[in-house]
Enzyme design. Structure first.
Site, PDB file in Angstrom:
ATOM      1  N   ASP A 163      28.690  35.256  55.827  1.00 26.33           N
ATOM      2  CA  ASP A 163      28.051  34.908  54.557  1.00 26.33           C
ATOM      3  C   ASP A 163      28.691  35.767  53.480  1.00 26.33           C
ATOM      4  OD1 ASP A 163      26.485  34.448  52.349  1.00 26.33           O
ATOM      5  OD2 ASP A 163      24.582  34.994  53.300  1.00 26.33           O
ATOM      6  N   ASN A 205      39.673  30.803  52.198  1.00 30.77           N
ATOM      7  CA  ASN A 205      39.512  29.447  51.689  1.00 30.77           C
ATOM      8  C   ASN A 205      38.147  29.185  51.055  1.00 30.77           C
ATOM      9  OD1 ASN A 205      39.908  26.249  51.964  1.00 30.77           O
ATOM     10  ND2 ASN A 205      37.982  26.792  52.985  1.00 30.77           N
ATOM     11  N   SER A 257      42.877  30.137  44.879  1.00 31.82           N
ATOM     12  CA  SER A 257      42.458  30.310  43.494  1.00 31.82           C
ATOM     13  C   SER A 257      42.285  28.910  42.907  1.00 31.82           C
ATOM     14  CB  SER A 257      43.475  31.145  42.724  1.00 31.82           C
ATOM     15  OG  SER A 257      43.060  31.328  41.385  1.00 31.82           O
ATOM     16  N   TYR A 299      33.251  30.747  36.725  1.00 27.20           N
ATOM     17  CA  TYR A 299      34.119  30.331  37.827  1.00 27.20           C
ATOM     18  C   TYR A 299      35.556  30.778  37.563  1.00 27.20           C
ATOM     19  CZ  TYR A 299      36.586  27.239  41.094  1.00 27.20           C
ATOM     20  OH  TYR A 299      37.393  26.737  42.081  1.00 27.20           O
ATOM     21  N   LYS A 356      38.237  33.122  39.768  1.00 28.35           N
ATOM     22  CA  LYS A 356      39.523  32.603  40.241  1.00 28.35           C
ATOM     23  C   LYS A 356      40.706  33.439  39.743  1.00 28.35           C
ATOM     24  CE  LYS A 356      38.154  30.776  42.930  1.00 28.35           C
ATOM     25  NZ  LYS A 356      38.485  30.515  44.356  1.00 28.35           N
TER      26      LYS A 356
END
Length: 306
Positions: free
Chosen positions: A76, A103, A156, A186, A190
């Protein structure tokens, strides 16, 4: 742009041990599906939910009875304690790791915090993977000692360009950052993936550390947008249908990370668009000062796990 066919361009992976986070669905599952055809010693599918992971493993076995050994690892990424337990379990059962594919991820989530108090997307996409990588680095380095090809692939996104022009506000990352739109949050997570991958490449030259953008892929990541804007659920349902019709299918979206996992042309420290196209990324992602600041702060945050 490279032409890449997983059936013919993935070489024999005989003897290799592979770990894929978020391997029970989407890009992670497709990555395992393709790699498992090429005779690795084992693929470890890391995910939160055992039942979903075991269902996915069963389906892979039905599709390909000749697939390699695939095992489940509970992970997790919103809990650093869970990440530590997962790393300890992996290391108790394995002395080698050839390929770590970071991933898993979440996208466009409503404001929230991880169990350790980080903004939910940053904490999941960056901090969880940063700790997993940190704890597995001794195993990765030990594997690379024999001259074996060892890689860390980090997903990314081109959405890293949505991050603010000024980074890093580390105090804000310890809040839900609700004043910023979900796409900005977000994007921050990334660009962190790119900075961390590049920082790893500078410090561990015996390991190929590569960041990739998979393309606009039809996966479950889009669920976060509806959760962020429930009042627009009907409009968003139509948008998700349209995106599903026009975005890249998963079996194509996985090609870039598969290429980065095996191609001799994939270079450490680079950021690749599909397939195998090295790009500069945003000015934020190229900023060496920001990269160093994130590395130092992340290491300090995770030093209790040393």
């Amino acid at each position: 742009m490279a032409d890449f066919n997983p059936d013919t361009d993935i070489p024999s992976l005989s003897g290799k041990v592979i770990l894929v986070t978020g391997g029970n669905t989407g890009l992670g599952l497709e990555t395992i599906r393709q790699l498992s055809k090429h005779d690795p010693a084992e693929i470890v599918l890391a995910a939160r939910t055992r039942s979903r992971a075991e269902d996915s493993i069963s389906k892979l076995r039905e599709e390909n009875p000749e697939a390699c050994k695939i095992t489940f690892l509970e992970l997790d990424l919103t809990s650093l304690d869970s990440v530590k337990r997962a790393a300890d379990e992996f290391k108790s059962n394995h002395t080698q790791l050839h390929l770590l594919i970071n991933n898993a991820g979440i996208m466009n989530s409503p404001p929230g915090l991880t169990k350790d108090g980080y903004e939910i997307q940053f904490g999941t996409n960056h901090m969880g993977h940063a700790l997993l990588t940190k704890l597995l680095l001794p195993t990765l380095q030990n594997t690379a000692k024999d001259g074996q090809d060892v890689r860390i692939i980090t997903l990314s996104s081109r959405a890293e360009a949505m991050s603010p022009s000024t980074l890093w506000d580390f105090e804000a990352l310890r809040t839900d950052m609700s004043s910023k739109i979900t796409l900005t949050r977000y994007g921050i997570s990334k660009v962190a993936n790119i900075h961390h991958s590049r920082a790893l490449s500078r410090r561990y030259p015996d390991i190929r550390c590569i960041a990739i953008h998979p393309g606009v892929v039809s996966t479950e990541l889009g669920r976060g947008l509806a959760a962020s804007h429930p009042i627009l659920s009907q409009v968003l349902a139509t948008m998700r249908w349209a995106v599903g019709m026009t975005s890249t299918p998963v079996h194509i979206g996985a090609l870039n990370q598969l290429w980065a996992s095996v191609s001799p042309d994939a270079k450490s420290g680079e950021f690749y668009f599909p397939v195998g196209e090295a790009v500069q990324g945003s000015s934020q992602s190229r900023n060496g000062d920001y990269e160093s600041k994130l590395w130092e702060w992340t290491e300090k945050e995770l030093e209790r796990f040393n």
